[in-house]
Write an enzyme that holds these catalytic residues in place. Structure first.
Site, PDB file in Angstrom:
ATOM      1  CG  HIS A 224      -2.187   0.819   1.264  1.00 18.99           C
ATOM      2  ND1 HIS A 224      -2.438   1.696  -0.084  1.00 18.99           N
ATOM      3  CD2 HIS A 224      -3.210   1.236   2.468  1.00 18.99           C
ATOM      4  CE1 HIS A 224      -3.657   2.706   0.425  1.00 18.99           C
ATOM      5  NE2 HIS A 224      -3.614   2.051   1.729  1.00 18.99           N
ATOM      6  CG  HIS A 264      -4.194   0.261  -8.279  1.00 14.27           C
ATOM      7  ND1 HIS A 264      -5.503   0.195  -8.335  1.00 14.27           N
ATOM      8  CD2 HIS A 264      -3.311   1.622  -7.533  1.00 14.27           C
ATOM      9  CE1 HIS A 264      -5.715   1.903  -6.698  1.00 14.27           C
ATOM     10  NE2 HIS A 264      -4.873   2.157  -6.783  1.00 14.27           N
ATOM     11  CG  ASP A 319       2.820   4.176  -3.965  1.00 15.07           C
ATOM     12  OD1 ASP A 319       2.503   3.694  -4.186  1.00 15.07           O
ATOM     13  OD2 ASP A 319       3.025   5.238  -3.742  1.00 15.07           O
TER      14      ASP A 319
HETATM   15  C1  SDX Z   1      -1.551   2.524  -3.292  1.00 12.84           C
HETATM   16  O1  SDX Z   1      -6.102   0.437  -3.481  1.00 12.84           O
HETATM   17  C2  SDX Z   1      -5.255   1.853  -3.611  1.00 12.84           C
HETATM   18  O2  SDX Z   1      -6.294   2.819  -4.267  1.00 12.84           O
HETATM   19  C3  SDX Z   1      -4.047   2.357  -3.859  1.00 12.84           C
HETATM   20  C4  SDX Z   1      -3.219   3.900  -3.581  1.00 12.84           C
HETATM   21  C5  SDX Z   1      -4.183   4.418  -2.773  1.00 12.84           C
HETATM   22  O3  SDX Z   1      -4.067   5.634  -4.037  1.00 12.84           O
HETATM   23  O4  SDX Z   1      -4.563   4.716  -1.713  1.00 12.84           O
HETATM   24  O5  SDX Z   1      -3.458   3.343  -5.143  1.00 12.84           O
HETATM   25  C6  SDX Z   1      -1.684   3.770  -3.198  1.00 12.84           C
HETATM   26  O6  SDX Z   1      -1.494   1.522  -2.791  1.00 12.84           O
HETATM   27  C7  SDX Z   1      -0.786   1.986  -4.186  1.00 12.84           C
HETATM   28  C8  SDX Z   1      -0.533   0.500  -4.829  1.00 12.84           C
HETATM   29  C9  SDX Z   1       1.087   0.343  -4.731  1.00 12.84           C
HETATM   30  N1  SDX Z   1       1.583  -0.464  -4.055  1.00 12.84           N
HETATM   31  C10 SDX Z   1       2.736  -0.995  -5.495  1.00 12.84           C
HETATM   32  O7  SDX Z   1       3.526  -0.302  -6.003  1.00 12.84           O
HETATM   33  C11 SDX Z   1       3.362  -2.426  -4.836  1.00 12.84           C
HETATM   34  C12 SDX Z   1       4.017  -3.595  -6.028  1.00 12.84           C
HETATM   35  N2  SDX Z   1       2.662  -3.812  -6.696  1.00 12.84           N
HETATM   36  C13 SDX Z   1       1.680  -4.691  -6.193  1.00 12.84           C
HETATM   37  O8  SDX Z   1       2.277  -5.650  -6.256  1.00 12.84           O
HETATM   38  C14 SDX Z   1       0.223  -5.326  -6.637  1.00 12.84           C
HETATM   39  O9  SDX Z   1      -0.128  -4.570  -8.178  1.00 12.84           O
HETATM   40  C15 SDX Z   1      -0.859  -4.377  -5.553  1.00 12.84           C
HETATM   41  C16 SDX Z   1      -0.561  -4.974  -4.430  1.00 12.84           C
HETATM   42  C17 SDX Z   1      -0.833  -3.057  -5.646  1.00 12.84           C
HETATM   43  C18 SDX Z   1      -2.091  -5.403  -6.244  1.00 12.84           C
HETATM   44  O10 SDX Z   1      -2.645  -6.282  -6.303  1.00 12.84           O
HETATM   45  P1  SDX Z   1      -3.328  -7.045  -6.445  1.00 12.84           P
HETATM   46  O11 SDX Z   1      -5.377  -6.345  -7.554  1.00 12.84           O
HETATM   47  O12 SDX Z   1      -3.477  -8.059  -5.135  1.00 12.84           O
HETATM   48  O13 SDX Z   1      -3.060  -7.739  -8.139  1.00 12.84           O
HETATM   49  P2  SDX Z   1      -2.232  -9.279  -8.284  1.00 12.84           P
HETATM   50  O14 SDX Z   1      -1.305  -9.566  -6.722  1.00 12.84           O
HETATM   51  O15 SDX Z   1      -2.855 -10.449  -7.663  1.00 12.84           O
HETATM   52  O16 SDX Z   1      -1.470  -9.337  -9.193  1.00 12.84           O
HETATM   53  C19 SDX Z   1      -1.977  -9.532 -10.557  1.00 12.84           C
HETATM   54  C20 SDX Z   1      -1.283  -9.470 -11.634  1.00 12.84           C
HETATM   55  C21 SDX Z   1       0.109 -11.152 -11.077  1.00 12.84           C
HETATM   56  O17 SDX Z   1       0.299 -11.004 -12.337  1.00 12.84           O
HETATM   57  P3  SDX Z   1      -0.402 -13.430 -11.990  1.00 12.84           P
HETATM   58  O18 SDX Z   1       0.602 -14.003 -11.004  1.00 12.84           O
HETATM   59  O19 SDX Z   1      -1.990 -13.171 -12.023  1.00 12.84           O
HETATM   60  O20 SDX Z   1       0.364 -14.027 -13.672  1.00 12.84           O
HETATM   61  O21 SDX Z   1      -0.568  -8.375 -11.482  1.00 12.84           O
HETATM   62  C22 SDX Z   1       0.696  -9.007 -11.822  1.00 12.84           C
HETATM   63  C23 SDX Z   1       1.180 -10.818 -11.345  1.00 12.84           C
HETATM   64  O22 SDX Z   1       1.824 -11.174 -10.280  1.00 12.84           O
HETATM   65  N3  SDX Z   1       1.673  -7.746 -10.993  1.00 12.84           N
HETATM   66  C24 SDX Z   1       3.108  -7.490 -11.257  1.00 12.84           C
HETATM   67  C25 SDX Z   1       2.370  -6.356  -9.903  1.00 12.84           C
HETATM   68  N4  SDX Z   1       1.558  -6.255  -9.337  1.00 12.84           N
HETATM   69  C26 SDX Z   1       1.324  -7.349  -9.973  1.00 12.84           C
HETATM   70  N5  SDX Z   1       4.089  -7.910 -11.689  1.00 12.84           N
HETATM   71  C27 SDX Z   1       5.054  -7.628 -11.688  1.00 12.84           C
HETATM   72  N6  SDX Z   1       5.100  -5.885 -11.081  1.00 12.84           N
HETATM   73  C28 SDX Z   1       3.990  -5.667 -10.307  1.00 12.84           C
HETATM   74  N7  SDX Z   1       4.547  -4.561  -9.168  1.00 12.84           N
END
Ligand code: SDX
Length: 382
Positions: A224, A264, A319
Site C-alpha cells: 500500500h 494496482h 508511487d
Molecule cells: C497504493 O488501493 C488503492 O487505491 C491504493 C493507492 C491509494 O491511493 O490508496 O492507490 C495507493 O497502494 C498503490 C499500490 C502501491 N503498491 C505497489 O506498488 C506494490 C507493487 N504492486 C503490487 O504488489 C500489486 O500490484 C498491488 C498490491 C498494488 C495490487 O495487487 P493485486 O490487485 O492483489 O494484484 P495481484 O497481486 O493479484 O497481481 C495481479 C497480476 C499478477 O500476475 P499473475 O500472477 O496473475 O500472472 O499482476 C501482476 C501479478 O504478478 N503484478 C505485477 C506487479 N503487480 C501485480 N507484476 C510485476 N510487478 C508488479 N509490481
C-alpha cells in the site's frame, strides 16, 4: 459455495461515498466531481481538504478561515515532541513514530468527552489531527538529524510549512507548489486498504484518533503506502549497481521480482496521479539532476512495452513517480510514506465523517473451515 468468497474483498461493494471515484479502465480520478487534474493544477491541499469534508470547494473567505483554523492548530504538546525525540534516539521507523504521535495527540484533545455522534466535534478533532501531523513528523526528522524542531511558520500554507519545518528554510515557490500538488494527489482514493481500515474503526463509533491511527498502520505496508519508499530504494539500487537500468530491470523481472510502484487493484492503465507526478519530476529534473527521472522512465518503458505489462493491465501507480519527486525536493526516503499519511489523513477523516452520518457497524462473515465436534480431553490427560 467457493465462488461467493471474495478474498481481499476484491470487487465487493460495501459502501456508497461522494468523496472520490476511480475509473480503473479510463485511468480517471475525481474528488466530489472535480477531476484530479483540475484540482492538482488549480487548488491547494487546504482547498481539497475543505472539498472532501464539506462537499464543495470553498469561497475565498471560507478558504481563508479554514486555512487559518488549520494553522492555529499546528502546535503539538511538549510531551509529543519529547516522545518524538525518544523515538528518534531509538531509531524508530518514521511511520511507527507517526502512529505513536497521532495516538498521543488524543491525550491533549480538548473535546475528548464529546458525543461520538457529534460529527461537528469529530470534524474539529480531524482538523487538529491533520494540522498537527506535519509538526510532529518534522520534529521527529529534526531530532534524527540531532537538531531542535523548527516551530510552525504562521504565514505559510500546510505544504510549504512542512518543508520549512524540515529545514528551517522557506522553500522555493516551485518546491512548495510541487509538494502541495503531491498532497492533493494523495488526499483520497476510494476504499483503499487504509481508508477502509479507518472506516471499520469509525463504524464502531470509536474516536477519530483511533481511526486515523489505524489508517496509518494499514498504509505502512509495502503493498500500500510503503511502495513509494521502495520505488526510490530500487532507483538507488540500480544507480549503485552500475548496471544499465535496462539490464538491471530485465534481471530483476527474470528473477520474478515485483517492481514497486507498478500494478494496482483498481487501475488497469497508468494512474492519473502518476502522470501528473511524472510531469513534476521531469520539471524538477530539468532544473536539477535528471538521473532519477531518466531511470524511472526507462523502467516504465521496459516494463510496460518490452515486458508487456501494459497489455496485462499492470501500469505505474501513484508511487512510481513520487519517489523521484520527493528525492529531488530533498525529502529523506523513509519520510515518503509518512508524507502519504500526512495527506491521506484528510481522506480518512472525510470517509469516517461521511460513514458515521448513516453508520452501520462493519462486520463481514468468514466461512469456518476448522474441525467440528472435537472430544475434549483435560490437559492432565493430553
Ligand atoms: C497504493 O488501493 C488503492 O487505491 C491504493 C493507492 C491509494 O491511493 O490508496 O492507490 C495507493 O497502494 C498503490 C499500490 C502501491 N503498491 C505497489 O506498488 C506494490 C507493487 N504492486 C503490487 O504488489 C500489486 O500490484 C498491488 C498490491 C498494488 C495490487 O495487487 P493485486 O490487485 O492483489 O494484484 P495481484 O497481486 O493479484 O497481481 C495481479 C497480476 C499478477 O500476475 P499473475 O500472477 O496473475 O500472472 O499482476 C501482476 C501479478 O504478478 N503484478 C505485477 C506487479 N503487480 C501485480 N507484476 C510485476 N510487478 C508488479 N509490481
Amino acid at each position: 459455495m467457493a465462488d461467493d468468497l471474495k478474498k481481499g474483498l476484491e470487487g465487493v461493494l460495501v459502501a456508497e461515498s461522494g468523496l472520490s471515484s476511480i475509473d480503473g479502465d479510463a485511468g480517471r480520478l475525481i474528488y466530489r466531481g472535480y477531476s484530479i487534474e483540475d484540482l492538482a493544477r488549480g487548488t491547494s491541499y487546504e482547498e481539497v481538504l475543505y472539498l472532501l469534508w464539506h462537499g464543495e470547494l470553498p469561497t475565498a473567505d471560507e478558504l481563508e478561515s479554514f486555512a487559518a483554523a488549520l494553522s492555529e492548530e499546528r502546535e503539538v504538546h511538549d510531551d509529543v515532541l519529547d516522545a518524538m525525540e525518544r523515538l528518534a534516539a531509538a531509531d524508530e521507523r518514521p511511520m511507527a513514530a507517526l502512529r505513536t504521535a497521532v495516538s498521543m495527540f488524543s491525550a491533549y484533545e480538548p473535546e475528548n468527552d464529546a458525543d461520538p455522534e457529534d460529527l461537528e466535534a469529530t470534524m474539529r478533532k480531524g482538523r487538529r489531527i491533520t494540522a498537527k501531523i506535519p509538526t510532529a513528523l518534522a520534529a521527529f526528522e529534526r531530532y534524527r538529524l540531532g537538531e531542535e524542531p523548527v516551530d510552525p511558520h504562521p504565514d505559510l500554507g500546510l505544504a510549504a510549512n512542512f518543508l520549512y519545518m524540515l529545514t528551517g528554510e522557506e522553500p522555493s515557490d516551485v518546491h512548495a507548489e510541487t509538494f502541495d500538488q503531491a498532497l492533493i494527489l494523495h488526499a483520497d482514493h476510494g476504499l483503499n486498504a487504509s481508508t477502509f481500515t479507518s472506516m471499520v474503526i469509525g463504524s464502531t463509533m470509536a474516536d477519530i484518533y483511533s481511526a486515523v491511527t489505524g489508517g496509518i498502520s494499514a498504509l505502512s505496508g509495502p503493498l500500500h503506502g510503503g511502495a513509494n519508499q521502495d520505488v526510490m530504494e530500487v532507483l538507488m539500487e540500480i544507480d549503485e549497481s552500475n548496471l544499465d537500468p535496462l539490464d538491471w530491470v530485465e534481471q530483476a523481472t527474470d528473477e520474478g521480482r515485483r517492481i514497486p510502484g507498478f500494478g494496482h487493484r483498481v487501475y488497469n492503465v497508468k494512474d492519473p496521479r502518476a502522470k501528473i507526478l511524472q510531469e513534476r519530476s521531469k520539471e524538477l529534473a530539468e532544473s536539477g539532476n535528471s538521473k532519477w527521472y531518466d531511470i524511472t522512465t526507462t523502467i516504465e518503458e521496459y516494463l510496460s512495452q518490452e515486458k508487456g505489462l501494459a497489455e496485462k493491465g499492470i501500469a505505474p501507480n501513484v508511487d512510481f513517480y513520487s519517489g523521484s519527486v520527493y528525492y529531488q525536493l530533498g525529502i529523506p526516503i523513509d519520510m515518503y510514506t509518512p508524507i502519504f499519511a500526512m495527506s491521506r489523513a484528510g481522506g480518512w477523516v472525510g470517509h469516517v465523517l461521511e460513514y458515521q452520518e448513516d453508520n452501520r457497524l462493519i462486520r463481514p462473515l468468514s466461512r469456518y473451515t476448522g474441525p467440528e465436534d472435537q472430544e475434549f480431553v483435560p490437559v492432565e490427560e493430553r
